[in-house]
Enzyme design. Structure first.
Site, short mmCIF file in Angstrom:
data_model
loop_
_atom_site.label_atom_id
_atom_site.label_comp_id
_atom_site.label_asym_id
_atom_site.label_seq_id
_atom_site.Cartn_x
_atom_site.Cartn_y
_atom_site.Cartn_z
N GLY A 10 0.68 -1.10 -0.04
CA GLY A 10 0.07 -0.06 0.05
C GLY A 10 0.79 1.46 0.03
N ARG A 13 0.57 5.93 -1.72
CA ARG A 13 0.03 7.37 -1.36
C ARG A 13 0.06 7.03 0.39
NH1 ARG A 13 -6.36 7.08 -3.19
NH2 ARG A 13 -7.03 5.26 -1.77
N ASP A 60 -1.43 -6.70 -5.20
CA ASP A 60 -2.62 -6.45 -4.37
C ASP A 60 -2.56 -7.36 -3.42
OD1 ASP A 60 -5.32 -6.93 -3.84
OD2 ASP A 60 -6.11 -6.50 -5.78
N VAL A 61 -2.97 -7.47 -2.17
CA VAL A 61 -2.52 -8.48 -1.43
C VAL A 61 -3.76 -9.40 -1.24
CG1 VAL A 61 -1.11 -6.94 0.24
CG2 VAL A 61 -3.42 -7.03 0.59
N ASN A 87 1.17 -2.76 5.48
CA ASN A 87 0.43 -1.64 5.50
C ASN A 87 -0.67 -1.50 4.79
OD1 ASN A 87 0.45 1.63 5.85
ND2 ASN A 87 0.42 1.49 3.73
N SER A 137 -4.66 -0.66 14.14
CA SER A 137 -5.57 0.55 14.55
C SER A 137 -5.93 0.54 16.24
CB SER A 137 -6.60 1.00 13.77
OG SER A 137 -7.39 1.90 14.21
N TYR A 159 -14.11 -2.77 9.96
CA TYR A 159 -12.72 -2.12 10.14
C TYR A 159 -12.32 -2.43 11.67
CZ TYR A 159 -8.78 1.01 9.99
OH TYR A 159 -7.36 1.64 10.24
#
Length: 236
Positions: A10, A13, A60-61, A87, A137, A159
């Protein structure tokens, strides 16, 4: 073969690109994973203009063929991998609360990282000091999910659950890797001004990358099997 080699997913950006930049400034060769080769090449051009050795990688994971190709390339070209930063991540909760949303969240945020790491464990163990960093997170922290004033106000099951799974797996992987030089940790970057974090976030991207960089470059006596923000341990 003396160069330090890092693979970051990732990286087209945001925090991923900045992690690559900060590692690259330390003289580390950074393999820049992005879902398309064109995006990876764009990131490489940006970093190469800064004197960083950035190598574009189509990754692409969620694509098993990409994972297999990257793993084989690392074995062939480098023979080892010193740093893996998982990431890549996605947020789909704004699209609804159905099971499909949950599945897509887990595919990107957990299963992709799991599959990629599994395919690279041998080359990570070929490094004298392998480091795995799982971008998580604070939303995945069961110890704070209800009490956190900033992050506990809304329900985001996709998430949150996928990041909690990432945390649990980080701890499990650290058990599997006991007795090896490989260290694995999860990190919370903070509330960062990215496309996901939004313009009201309190941290700049440069600061948001620092925890992953810290964990990617831990010394031999550094921790393994923890969850961190900067160098501070967080509750699971």
């Amino acid at each position: 073969m003396t160069s330090t080699i890092a693979l970051i997913t990732g990286t087209n950006r945001g925090i991923g690109l900045e992690i690559a930049r900060q590692l690259g400034r330390k003289g580390i060769t950074v393999l820049l994973g992005a879902r398309s080769l064109a995006k990876a090449e764009q990131a490489a051009v940006r970093l190469q203009a800064e004197g960083i050795q950035g190598v574009p990688v189509e990754l692409d994971v969620t694509n098993p063929a990409h994972i297999a190709a990257v793993s084989e390339r690392i074995r062939k070209d480098y023979g080892k991998l010193d740093i893996l930063v998982n990431n890549a991540g996605a947020y789909f909760d704004h699209e609804g609360k159905d099971v499909d949303m949950l599945r897509r969240s887990f595919e990107v945020n957990f299963f992709g990282a799991y599959a990629l790491t599994l395919s690279l464990l041998d080359v990570l163990q070929a490094s004298p000091a392998g480091r795995i960093v799982n971008q998580s997170s604070i939303l995945g922290s069961l110890g704070t999910i209800l009490s956190n004033e900033m992050y506990g106000q809304g329900a985001v099951p996709g998430y949150t659950s996928s990041k909690a799974a990432m945390n649990a797996w980080t701890a499990q992987l650290s058990i599997e890797l006991r007795g090896t030089p490989v260290k694995v940790n999860a990190c919370h970057p903070g509330w960062v001004k990215t496309d996901m974090g939004g313009e009201h976030a309190v941290m700049e991207i440069e600061e948001g990358a620092q925890t992953a960089v810290y964990l990617a470059t831990l010394p031999a006596d550094g921790p393994s099997g923890g969850f961190f923000h900067h160098n501070e341990a967080l509750p699971w």
